[in-house]
Motif scaffolding. Structure first.
Motif, short mmCIF file in Angstrom:
data_model
loop_
_atom_site.label_atom_id
_atom_site.label_comp_id
_atom_site.label_asym_id
_atom_site.label_seq_id
_atom_site.Cartn_x
_atom_site.Cartn_y
_atom_site.Cartn_z
N GLY A 1 0.81 -1.22 0.00
CA GLY A 1 0.00 0.00 0.00
C GLY A 1 0.84 1.26 0.00
O GLY A 1 2.08 1.22 -0.10
N GLU B 1 0.57 -3.04 4.54
CA GLU B 1 -0.23 -1.82 4.65
C GLU B 1 0.43 -0.90 5.66
O GLU B 1 0.95 -1.37 6.69
N SER C 1 0.28 2.84 8.00
CA SER C 1 -0.63 3.79 8.62
C SER C 1 0.18 4.82 9.39
O SER C 1 1.33 4.57 9.78
#
Length: 816
Positions: A257, A323, A325
């Motif tokens: 991502g 992913e 964040s």
């Protein structure tokens, strides 16, 4: 006729000189310049490959190369030096492509290919799997277009004619700092291998780096196969395999991502490990990192503040997803001190880390620090320093004080002993040593790493070892013990499947010079389902070894399988009684892991009970003195403990599970001991020590053999560990005073049976002791198996009791 011949020769020489004069004068005329050197090497004139899928020009822009799987390697000492390599099996021959990144490319014609920048390719047909004799080639492809080919014949590479052709293109002008690498396309005829039937080959690239155009000495040679795979020079199956798809390997795909990246190669060879880096953008962390669907983000390791993960023993394609964040805004304060071996160390680097996020911690001169950090569960303080074990410590979610003390690296080489097998750093993974986990990275034989500190006459080694079932191999993993002069004993868990049938065992393998021990198998565990299943699992099976002054006790899966084993070669005890040893780990033909590793320069402790399935031997003392003995004993053990009173004290009582044994104590090296034969459960040993009263009992007598004096006899008055020496005349007479504590006269002499005679047997204060020659040992009248005194307990021979202490085969004691 002779004159005519000489005239013709002179005429030819004159014409040749005239031609050279014309050429030279033309070159020197005003306005003439030599053509500029071209750093794109063209194909040898007259050769044209017939496969139109490759334009042999060194450009690597042919579409066929984009469809191939590439080998991607880099130098461990300089990751900026990289080589990519692949193959194409064409209609007319075998093609190879090389893409080289190098910060120094110098290649001067005439000084030899081994001193010029380029690729040195080792290649063999599949027939060279176990030996490249007659099948292997060494091919030098220099960046200046020079070619040298050698074939492996009669044990070495020898010059060999070939129809190899190649082209090279440099990235920048050759022999200048502007050159940053080169690409090569090479054609090799199938006739070098298996003809048109060639479907695959073994290959291994090395890079030659010349760092100067002016000197032959500034040269580096680096073989990627030897460094990355511990490849063998002459066993091509340890190299890489290339086929019609390029490198034979599993593909690695990424699904990543935003706000971060994954760095790793696009493939991995079957059975190899795969390592990739996790690099979030600034202010971000890896919310999720998965390998084939398995979450690994909480198990990342770090080097220089960069997160990485290692997938072990890959056997299929890999899919890696990630992913990222943003790091939460809420922060905590973390403070404390980071030391190395309990002292401040200027070379320590420290970070606060969380799933790929890393914040460098600034340390003061005394090792103290204070830093803000994100308020997240799972935050760790991580520190590293050269010569120390990298370590991690959890940080409370509320922050606070977190101290970390790095321990010295204790695995590597032990300079105290002459170890036959040398430590190679690249062959071992020590990144999880802080968790007591070590793993071999080589499929080679005799892969060894030593404890750098231990050199002792008592050593305990233990680990859970994973040695799975593999076809057609002979694998081993265990503990290696070295004496100072280089004698060794390898206690190994073994999995053998060379003949297609798996066979598990525990072995003691020792070597005297070039001779292997005949001892071999200690325990066949092939039919033990529980052990086999554990050995074949990721968790492994526990192997524990106690070395004590020349002898080994061995446990597998918590069960004792051998006692008092002595490594023997050709009836020679390789490790003499009392020898000190160093200890290490060794693997054969498998990248075995050692979990829950213990290497200790002392004996068994209470905490080892779960490893050896032993019984607790508890000790209780009243008064001034101690009981010396191991804290644990295995079922059926001969357990020996010493009774050691303080000066001026004796043991008036010694009990074993309530049974009085004080008058059954024996003596050796001026110490009292007792043996529990066949331990059957937890045992309580108690001793009551009292002050020795004044010597008031007069006693005299003789210590002789058939009324004849004995040379070298020694005698003591003994009781409960107390020993009072008795002086003897040349005739064996004595006269002394002893305490009134119901003791014994203990007499011993070399070659005689020791005697223990109660003072109470004296008549009118006179006690005569008749010594008896020892009649157990070696009988010189016959040939028989060697008698080893340390394998027999003759301490109670005076009572008519002899006990074997060894589980070895053919342990022999003769009536002399």
């Amino acid at each position: 006729m002779a004159v005519l011949r000489r005239t013709r020769i002179l005429s030819l020489l004159t014409a040749l000189l005239l031609l050279m004069t014309i050429i030279c004068s033309s070159c020197n005329r005003i306005g003439f310049t030599f053509p500029k050197y071209s750093y794109i090497n063209s194909v040898v004139k007259g050769f044209k490959n017939s496969d139109d899928k490759v334009n042999l020009d060194g450009e690597l822009n042919d579409e066929v190369w984009s469809r191939m799987r590439w080998l991607e390697v880099s130098m461990k000492s300089d990751e900026n030096v990289k080589v990519r390599m692949t193959s194409y099996f064409g209609s007319d021959g075998l093609y190879f492509a090389f893409d080289v990144d190098d910060t120094a490319v110098y290649s001067v014609r005439g000084r030899g290919t081994t001193n010029n920048s380029g690729i040195e390719l080792y290649i063999s047909s599949l027939k060279g799997s176990s030996s490249i004799e007659g099948y292997g080639y060494e091919i030098d492809l220099s960046a200046n277009g020079e070619l040298v080919v050698r074939k492996y014949l009669r044990g070495k590479y020898r010059a060999w004619p070939s129809n190899i052709h190649f082209a090279v293109k440099t990235d920048g002008e050759l022999n200048t700092p502007a050159c940053k690498g080169y690409t090569i396309e090479a054609y090799l005829p199938y006739s070098m291998f298996d003809g048109n039937e060639t479907k695959a080959v073994y290959a291994m690239p090395a890079i030659i780096r010349s760092l100067s155009a002016n000197s032959d000495e500034r040269r580096q040679w680096y073989c990627f196969g030897m460094e990355d795979r511990d490849a063998s020079w002459t066993k091509a199956s340890t190299w890489w395999t290339f086929n019609e798809e390029g490198l034979l390997a599993h593909d690695v795909t990424f699904d990543v991502g935003e706000h971060g990246k994954i760095e790793g190669h696009s493939n991995v060879v079957d059975g190899d490990d795969y390592t990739f880096k996790i690099i979030p953008d600034s202010g971000y962390y890896a919310k999720s990192v998965k390998v084939d669907g398995k979450n690994v983000e909480a198990d990342l390791l770090y080097k220089s503040g960069v997160a990485f993960y290692r997938v072990e023993n890959v056997t299929a394609n890999l899919k890696i997803t990630a992913e990222f964040s943003a790091i939460p805004a809420e922060e905590i304060n973390v403070n404390g001190k980071i030391t190395a071996d309990s002292k401040a160390e200027s070379g320590i680097s420290a970070y606060l880390v969380y799933r790929g996020y890393a914040k460098k911690v600034e340390l003061k001169s005394d090792g103290s620090y204070s830093s803000s950090a994100p308020a997240v569960k799972g935050l760790q303080l991580y520190a590293e320093a050269s010569g120390y074990i990298t370590d991690y410590k959890s940080v409370p979610t509320s922050g606070g004080t977190v101290n970390l003390n790095l321990k010295k690296m204790y695995l590597g080489s032990n300079s105290t002993v002459k170890a036959m097998r040398q430590y190679n750093e690249s062959q071992w993974d020590l990144t999880r040593l802080y968790e007591s986990r070590v793993r071999s990275l080589s499929m080679g034989k005799f892969i060894t790493i030593m404890n750098t500190e231990i050199f002792s006459d008592t050593v305990f080694a233990s680990a859970n070892i994973s040695l799975p079932l593999l076809k057609n191999v002979d694998t081993r993993a265990g503990f290696i013990f070295y004496t100072q002069d280089g004698q060794d004993a390898f206690v190994a868990l073994t999995m053998n499947n060379e003949k297609g049938q798996d066979y598990y065992s525990v072995q003691v393998i020792s070597k005297n010079s070039s001779n292997w021990s005949w001892q071999g198998i200690i325990k066949d565990i092939s039919k033990d389902t529980a052990i086999r299943e554990k050995a074949n699992s990721e968790d492994g099976v526990n192997l524990s070894v106690l070395y004590n002054k020349g002898k080994f006790d061995i446990w597998i899966n918590g069960t004792k399988i051998a006692s008092n084993v002595t490594p023997v070669d050709k009836d020679k005890n390789l490790i003499p009684s009392g020898s000190k040893v160093a200890v290490g780990l060794q693997t054969w033909n498998y990248k075995a892991a050692f979990d829950n590793l213990i290497l200790r320069g002392s004996g068994i402790q209470d905490s080892d009970r779960g490893l050896i399935g032993g019984y607790i031997m508890s000790k209780e003392v009243t008064g001034s003195g101690k009981i010396d003995g191991p804290s644990l004993a295995a079922a059926g053990d001969l357990y020996k403990f010493y009774v050691v009173p303080s000066k001026g004290w004796y043991a008036s009582s010694v009990t074993v599970n309530g049974v009085e044994v004080v008058d059954k104590l024996l003596y050796e090296n001026e110490k009292a001991y007792y043996c529990i034969r066949g331990v059957t459960g937890d045992t309580k040993i108690k001793a009551v020590f009292k002050n020795v009263p004044a010597a008031t009992v007069k006693i005299s007598g003789t210590i002789k053999e058939n009324n004849k004096a004995i040379s070298g006899v020694k005698a003591w008055f003994v009781k409960g560990g107390y020993m009072q020496s008795i002086s003897l005349s040349k005739d064996g007479d004595f006269s002394t005073q002893v305490p009134d504590i119901n003791g014994f006269i203990y007499a011993t002499a070399n070659g005689y049976v020791s005697k223990y005679v109660p003072v109470s047997q004296a008549k009118n204060g006179v006690l005569n002791i008749d010594m008896q020659k020892n009649y157990i040992g070696t009988n010189s009248n016959v040939n028989h198996k060697t008698f080893y005194a340390d394998k027999w307990d003759l301490s109670r021979l005076g009572q008519g009791i002899v006990e074997c202490l060894s589980t070895d085969k053919f342990t022999t004691a003769m009536n002399t």
